[in-house]
Scaffold this active site. Structure first.
Site, PDB file in Angstrom:
ATOM      1  CE  LYS A   1      44.042   4.629  16.331  1.00 17.77           C
ATOM      2  NZ  LYS A   1      45.009   4.925  15.111  1.00 17.77           N
TER       3      LYS A   1
ATOM      4  N   GLY B   1      60.925   7.851  20.648  1.00 16.78           N
ATOM      5  CA  GLY B   1      60.316   6.544  20.101  1.00 16.78           C
ATOM      6  C   GLY B   1      60.907   5.857  19.125  1.00 16.78           C
ATOM      7  CB  VAL B   2      63.899   4.204  18.600  1.00 13.86           C
ATOM      8  CG1 VAL B   2      64.423   5.698  18.291  1.00 13.86           C
ATOM      9  CG2 VAL B   2      63.973   3.507  19.693  1.00 13.86           C
ATOM     10  N   GLY B   3      60.363   2.587  17.754  1.00 15.40           N
ATOM     11  CA  GLY B   3      59.641   1.433  17.606  1.00 15.40           C
ATOM     12  C   GLY B   3      59.642   1.224  15.966  1.00 15.40           C
TER      13      GLY B   3
ATOM     14  CB  VAL C   1      56.578   4.835  13.299  1.00 14.92           C
ATOM     15  CG1 VAL C   1      56.609   6.199  12.609  1.00 14.92           C
ATOM     16  CG2 VAL C   1      55.391   4.058  12.743  1.00 14.92           C
TER      17      VAL C   1
END
Length: 349
Positions: free
Chosen positions: A81, A183-185, A187
């Protein structure tokens, strides 16, 4: 897990590399957990941390998760990462910093392969690719493996959520199933659209409330405050933002019977997996359910197959989850521990 160098999340990592570039202001961490199965693959995120120790800890946890994710997805890849530190919240990354990060990746000689993660984009990955060949998730022609991993991650999570609803709720379809999405980005938003198409009843939350409101208007969903989403009155909670959100306190407040979402490292500590299990909540281990994106960019980098092959492999995510849940039921061990055991076996740990 072996603690090392004062970092509890150090797990016999093969390497932890710290990079600075005074000319551009780059500060970056690349953690390589394992190359047992192949080059250490994992995205790079651009994020603001309260301290450099926080960035290193994030890289350690995320790289370990990538080792496990790639192993469980059947990819010939290890786990790594990258983290690029933002100087302050809301700061943008410069082209010079992207180029410097690309040179940092190149200096590792292929032991680490980078791709898009939080705070990055296809366009930014193209700049990085100008400095290194060890990059994936680049724009591709229609029908080829590769490109933006977000939609593939969302599709895999969607399949996993349906499998979890069947397993944990006895639901034969998603119509009327109440799903709270954190979270609604790229993905979480993609997941919400897929579930809305199946008739699920959605509650949305995002730190960007305007984004959540816009999506809710599109889908006929409800919006609540970001700090309230985990304790929402829902059948399924789907974390799709940053990690370490399942803590002793938040687990105690859960009303949902299922947790199934794409955020990495959802459990704040290993003990939190046992807390979820002890409450009788079905948990979909994050690195099993969210493998769609790495399957896409991994096959792109390895040159194995096309988009049809990517989708065929993503379609196997529910059966991998069932394998974990079956063993959890047989052994009485938390699903999180079972997934770790299976992954460690694959990478020889």
């Amino acid at each position: 897990m072996t603690s090392g160098w004062g970092f509890p999340d150090f797990d016999d990592h093969e390497g932890v590399h710290l990079f600075t570039d005074p000319a551009s202001g780059l500060q970056a961490v690349i953690a390589i957990h394992s190359t047992k199965l192949g080059p250490a693959a994992g995205g790079v995120r651009f994020w603001h941390y309260a301290s450099s120790d926080g960035a290193i800890t994030d890289a350690l946890r995320l790289s370990r998760g990538m080792s496990f994710k790639n192993a469980m997805a059947g990819l010939d890849l290890g786990g790594g990462k990258g983290v690029v530190l933002a100087g302050r919240a809301g700061e943008s990354i410069s082209e010079a910093q992207l180029q410097a990060f690309g040179r940092s990746v190149e200096s590792l000689g292929g032991r680490y392969v980078t791709a898009e993660d939080v705070g990055m984009s296809e366009a930014r990955m193209k700049v990085i690719a100008g400095e290194t060949r060890y990059v994936s998730g680049l724009p591709v022609e229609s029908g080829a493996a590769g490109g933006d991993p977000g939609p593939y991650t969302a599709h895999g999570i969607y399949l996993g959520v349906k499998a979890a609803a069947k397993r944990g709720l006895g639901a034969t379809d998603m119509k009327g199933v109440r799903v709270a999405i954190q979270g609604v980005g790229s993905v979480g938003g993609g997941l919400a659209r897929l579930l809305a198409g199946d008739g699920a009843v959605l509650t949305l939350a995002d730190v960007d409330e305007g984004r959540a409101q816009a999506l809710a208007g599109e889908l006929g969903a409800t919006v609540i405050a970001a700090e309230a989403i985990l304790s929402a009155d829902a059948d399924i909670v789907s974390p799709n933002a940053l990690g370490a959100i399942l803590t002793e306190a938040s687990i105690a407040d859960l009303k949902a019977r299922v947790i199934a979402g794409g955020a990495n490292n959802q459990l704040a500590t290993p003990a939190d997996g046992a807390r979820v299990h002890d409450r009788g909540i079905l948990y979909a281990p994050d690195y099993v359910i969210n493998a769609g994106g790495i399957i896409n960019v991994g096959l792109e980098y390895l040159g194995h197959g096309d988009e049809a092959e990517v989708m065929a492999r993503i379609a196997k995510i529910p059966q991998r989850l069932d394998q974990v849940w079956d063993e959890s039921e047989r052994s009485g061990s938390p699903a999180s521990d079972v997934a770790d055991m299976l992954a460690k076996r694959l990478i020889g740990r």
